[in-house]
Design a protein around this motif. Sequence first.
Motif, PDB file in Angstrom:
ATOM      1  N   ALA A 196       0.945  -1.233  -0.031  1.00 45.78           N
ATOM      2  CA  ALA A 196       0.116  -0.027   0.049  1.00 45.78           C
ATOM      3  C   ALA A 196       0.921   1.192   0.012  1.00 45.78           C
ATOM      4  CB  ALA A 196      -0.891  -0.003   1.085  1.00 45.78           C
ATOM      5  N   ASN A 197       0.497   2.091  -0.823  1.00 46.21           N
ATOM      6  CA  ASN A 197       1.121   3.251  -0.966  1.00 46.21           C
ATOM      7  C   ASN A 197       0.643   4.602  -1.503  1.00 46.21           C
ATOM      8  OD1 ASN A 197       2.595   4.010  -4.107  1.00 46.21           O
ATOM      9  ND2 ASN A 197       2.092   1.925  -3.720  1.00 46.21           N
ATOM     10  N   THR A 198       0.745   5.558  -1.426  1.00 43.12           N
ATOM     11  CA  THR A 198       0.005   6.943  -1.717  1.00 43.12           C
ATOM     12  C   THR A 198       1.277   7.688  -2.659  1.00 43.12           C
ATOM     13  OG1 THR A 198      -1.672   7.025  -0.292  1.00 43.12           O
ATOM     14  CG2 THR A 198      -1.249   8.836  -1.481  1.00 43.12           C
ATOM     15  N   ALA A 199       1.086   7.980  -4.119  1.00 42.14           N
ATOM     16  CA  ALA A 199       2.049   8.960  -4.696  1.00 42.14           C
ATOM     17  C   ALA A 199       1.282  10.579  -4.450  1.00 42.14           C
ATOM     18  CB  ALA A 199       1.864   8.672  -6.271  1.00 42.14           C
ATOM     19  N   THR A 200       2.477  11.234  -4.089  1.00 42.51           N
ATOM     20  CA  THR A 200       2.259  12.753  -4.102  1.00 42.51           C
ATOM     21  C   THR A 200       3.271  13.551  -4.676  1.00 42.51           C
ATOM     22  OG1 THR A 200       0.938  14.475  -2.807  1.00 42.51           O
ATOM     23  CG2 THR A 200       2.917  13.067  -1.759  1.00 42.51           C
ATOM     24  N   GLY A 201       2.955  14.840  -4.867  1.00 36.90           N
ATOM     25  CA  GLY A 201       3.734  15.949  -5.537  1.00 36.90           C
ATOM     26  C   GLY A 201       2.994  16.927  -6.388  1.00 36.90           C
ATOM     27  N   PHE A 202       3.406  17.258  -7.260  1.00 39.76           N
ATOM     28  CA  PHE A 202       2.710  18.320  -8.226  1.00 39.76           C
ATOM     29  C   PHE A 202       2.846  17.962  -9.587  1.00 39.76           C
ATOM     30  CE2 PHE A 202       5.789  20.613  -5.421  1.00 39.76           C
ATOM     31  CZ  PHE A 202       4.938  21.417  -4.448  1.00 39.76           C
ATOM     32  N   LEU A 203       1.159  18.004 -10.197  1.00 40.03           N
ATOM     33  CA  LEU A 203       1.013  17.908 -11.533  1.00 40.03           C
ATOM     34  C   LEU A 203       0.265  18.995 -11.933  1.00 40.03           C
ATOM     35  CD1 LEU A 203      -0.237  13.872 -11.220  1.00 40.03           C
ATOM     36  CD2 LEU A 203       2.119  14.852 -12.264  1.00 40.03           C
ATOM     37  N   GLY A 204       0.572  19.069 -13.260  1.00 37.75           N
ATOM     38  CA  GLY A 204      -0.352  20.239 -13.968  1.00 37.75           C
ATOM     39  C   GLY A 204      -0.401  20.075 -15.373  1.00 37.75           C
ATOM     40  N   GLY A 205      -1.507  20.500 -15.924  1.00 41.43           N
ATOM     41  CA  GLY A 205      -1.682  20.615 -17.421  1.00 41.43           C
ATOM     42  C   GLY A 205      -2.088  19.239 -18.059  1.00 41.43           C
ATOM     43  N   PHE A 206      -2.180  19.186 -19.305  1.00 43.89           N
ATOM     44  CA  PHE A 206      -2.373  17.914 -20.081  1.00 43.89           C
ATOM     45  C   PHE A 206      -1.543  16.896 -19.707  1.00 43.89           C
ATOM     46  CE2 PHE A 206       0.712  19.579 -22.914  1.00 43.89           C
ATOM     47  CZ  PHE A 206       1.050  18.593 -23.660  1.00 43.89           C
ATOM     48  N   THR A 207      -0.287  17.010 -19.535  1.00 42.52           N
ATOM     49  CA  THR A 207       0.602  16.183 -19.101  1.00 42.52           C
ATOM     50  C   THR A 207       0.392  15.407 -17.863  1.00 42.52           C
ATOM     51  OG1 THR A 207       2.260  18.078 -18.634  1.00 42.52           O
ATOM     52  CG2 THR A 207       2.798  16.764 -20.944  1.00 42.52           C
ATOM     53  N   GLY A 208       0.411  16.332 -17.035  1.00 44.72           N
ATOM     54  CA  GLY A 208      -0.308  15.897 -15.534  1.00 44.72           C
ATOM     55  C   GLY A 208      -1.426  15.248 -15.549  1.00 44.72           C
ATOM     56  N   GLY A 209      -2.325  15.524 -16.304  1.00 37.75           N
ATOM     57  CA  GLY A 209      -3.596  14.442 -16.546  1.00 37.75           C
ATOM     58  C   GLY A 209      -3.428  13.269 -16.851  1.00 37.75           C
ATOM     59  N   TYR A 210      -2.543  13.124 -18.020  1.00 35.54           N
ATOM     60  CA  TYR A 210      -1.876  11.911 -18.558  1.00 35.54           C
ATOM     61  C   TYR A 210      -1.323  10.867 -17.444  1.00 35.54           C
ATOM     62  CZ  TYR A 210       0.435   8.578 -21.826  1.00 35.54           C
ATOM     63  OH  TYR A 210       0.905   7.321 -22.344  1.00 35.54           O
ATOM     64  N   ILE A 211      -0.541  11.682 -16.556  1.00 30.47           N
ATOM     65  CA  ILE A 211       0.061  10.885 -15.824  1.00 30.47           C
ATOM     66  C   ILE A 211      -0.960  10.324 -14.643  1.00 30.47           C
ATOM     67  CG2 ILE A 211       1.688  10.668 -13.585  1.00 30.47           C
ATOM     68  CD1 ILE A 211       3.502  12.689 -15.400  1.00 30.47           C
ATOM     69  N   GLU A 212      -2.053  11.200 -14.374  1.00 27.46           N
ATOM     70  CA  GLU A 212      -2.804  10.942 -13.082  1.00 27.46           C
ATOM     71  C   GLU A 212      -3.702   9.825 -13.834  1.00 27.46           C
ATOM     72  OE1 GLU A 212      -4.321  13.442  -9.638  1.00 27.46           O
ATOM     73  OE2 GLU A 212      -4.535  14.294 -11.447  1.00 27.46           O
ATOM     74  N   GLU A 213      -4.137   9.882 -14.967  1.00 29.15           N
ATOM     75  CA  GLU A 213      -4.981   8.894 -15.779  1.00 29.15           C
ATOM     76  C   GLU A 213      -4.264   7.522 -15.703  1.00 29.15           C
ATOM     77  OE1 GLU A 213      -8.410   6.935 -17.599  1.00 29.15           O
ATOM     78  OE2 GLU A 213      -8.007   8.588 -16.135  1.00 29.15           O
ATOM     79  N   TRP A 214      -3.117   7.417 -16.074  1.00 33.25           N
ATOM     80  CA  TRP A 214      -2.352   6.190 -16.002  1.00 33.25           C
ATOM     81  C   TRP A 214      -2.281   5.588 -14.496  1.00 33.25           C
ATOM     82  CZ3 TRP A 214       1.188   4.751 -20.217  1.00 33.25           C
ATOM     83  CH2 TRP A 214       1.847   3.386 -20.172  1.00 33.25           C
ATOM     84  N   LEU A 215      -2.077   6.401 -13.724  1.00 36.09           N
ATOM     85  CA  LEU A 215      -2.012   5.884 -12.254  1.00 36.09           C
ATOM     86  C   LEU A 215      -3.244   5.369 -11.822  1.00 36.09           C
ATOM     87  CD1 LEU A 215       0.341   8.561 -10.213  1.00 36.09           C
ATOM     88  CD2 LEU A 215       0.803   6.544 -11.469  1.00 36.09           C
ATOM     89  N   ARG A 216      -4.505   5.976 -12.274  1.00 40.69           N
ATOM     90  CA  ARG A 216      -5.756   5.530 -11.905  1.00 40.69           C
ATOM     91  C   ARG A 216      -6.065   4.299 -12.627  1.00 40.69           C
ATOM     92  NH1 ARG A 216     -10.512   4.977 -13.927  1.00 40.69           N
ATOM     93  NH2 ARG A 216      -9.862   5.547 -15.956  1.00 40.69           N
ATOM     94  N   LYS A 217      -5.637   4.282 -13.971  1.00 43.27           N
ATOM     95  CA  LYS A 217      -5.685   2.939 -14.624  1.00 43.27           C
ATOM     96  C   LYS A 217      -5.066   1.708 -13.715  1.00 43.27           C
ATOM     97  CE  LYS A 217      -6.819   4.729 -19.046  1.00 43.27           C
ATOM     98  NZ  LYS A 217      -6.398   4.747 -20.441  1.00 43.27           N
TER      99      LYS A 217
END
Length: 303
Positions: free
Chosen positions: A52-73
Motif C-alpha cells: 500500500a502506498n500513496t503517490a504525491t507531488g505536483f502535477l499540472g496541465g495535459f501532461t499531468g492529466g496523462y500521468i494521473e489517468e495512467w496511475l488511476r488505470k
Amino acid sequence: MIYTVTLNPSVDYIVEVEDLVLGGLNRMKRDMKLPGGKGINVSRVLNQLEVANTATGFLGGFTGGYIEEWLRKEAISSDFVHIADDTRINIKLKAGEETEINGAGPEIAESETELLLHRLDALLPGDIVILSGSTPPSLGGDFYSRLIALCKQKGAEFVIDTTGQALKEALAQGPLLVKPNHHELAELFGVTISTREEIITYGRKLLEGGAKHVLVSMAGEGALFISEQGVYHAGAPAGQVKNSVGAGDSMIAGFVGTLSLTGDVLEAFRAGVASGSATAFSDDLADRQKIEELRPHIVISQL
C-alpha cells in the motif's frame, strides 16, 4: 503507509530510430509515452508488489492529466497538488546509444507549495516518505530540507534518493535508506572509484554521516548493501538489458516495500535487486511476475 513524493514528474516520451541523421528527416521505428518521475516509478513498482502506498507531488496541465489517468488505470492511490503550469516532457531518444533531453520543470507558486506541505501534515509515526528525484528550479535548493523537517516532526521515516548537496544535507537527519549508484557515490565525495573496496569505504561514510541503510547499485556487477550489521553483495542475475530508466527506483521500491512488510533487511535487499533487475530486463517498469521469477536467483554473500 508509504508515501512517494515526486516534485518534478514528467511524461517520458521514448523515441527509437534506426539511424539518427542530425539536420535531416528521421522516422520513428517505435515510440512510447510513459509516466515519469522517480517517486512515481517507486509507487508503480510498490503497487506491483502489493504494498500500500500513496503517490504525491505536483502535477499540472495535459501532461499531468496523462500521468494521473495512467496511475488511476493501475489502481495506484494518488494525492497530487494540481498546479497552474504544465508538468514537463522528457525525451529519451534511442538511436544506438540513448540521448536524454529533460525539461527543467514547471513554475510552482508558494500557495501550491503550501498545499503539498498540508498534504504531508497527515503523516503518522511509522509512515515512510520516499523523496525522489530533482526539484523544479522555482522551489529553491532547500525544499527537501523542509519536507524532511516535517517528516521528523511527525515521527515518520524518510528515504532520500537524490544527489549532491541535497543528499549531503539529508544524511544528518538519519534517512532510512540512501541509494546512490557507484558513479553518484564517487561524485558525491569528489573521488574516482575503481574497486569494490573503495565503494565499501565511501558507502560506510554515508552510514557514518547518518544513513541507516545504504544500497549501492553497480550495474552488471550487482549491488552492495551496507548497514551496521555488515556489508553484503548480491550479483546481478542473467538477462538481456533493455531499459536503464527506473531500475534504481525499482530497487528502492523492492527494498522499502519488503522491509515494511517483513522487517528483514536481507530479504529486502534480495527483493530490491530482483526488482531493479526486472525493470532492466523490461521495456517499462518491472511487473510482479518478473520480480518473483528473479527473486530466487539473487544470491547474497556477506563480505
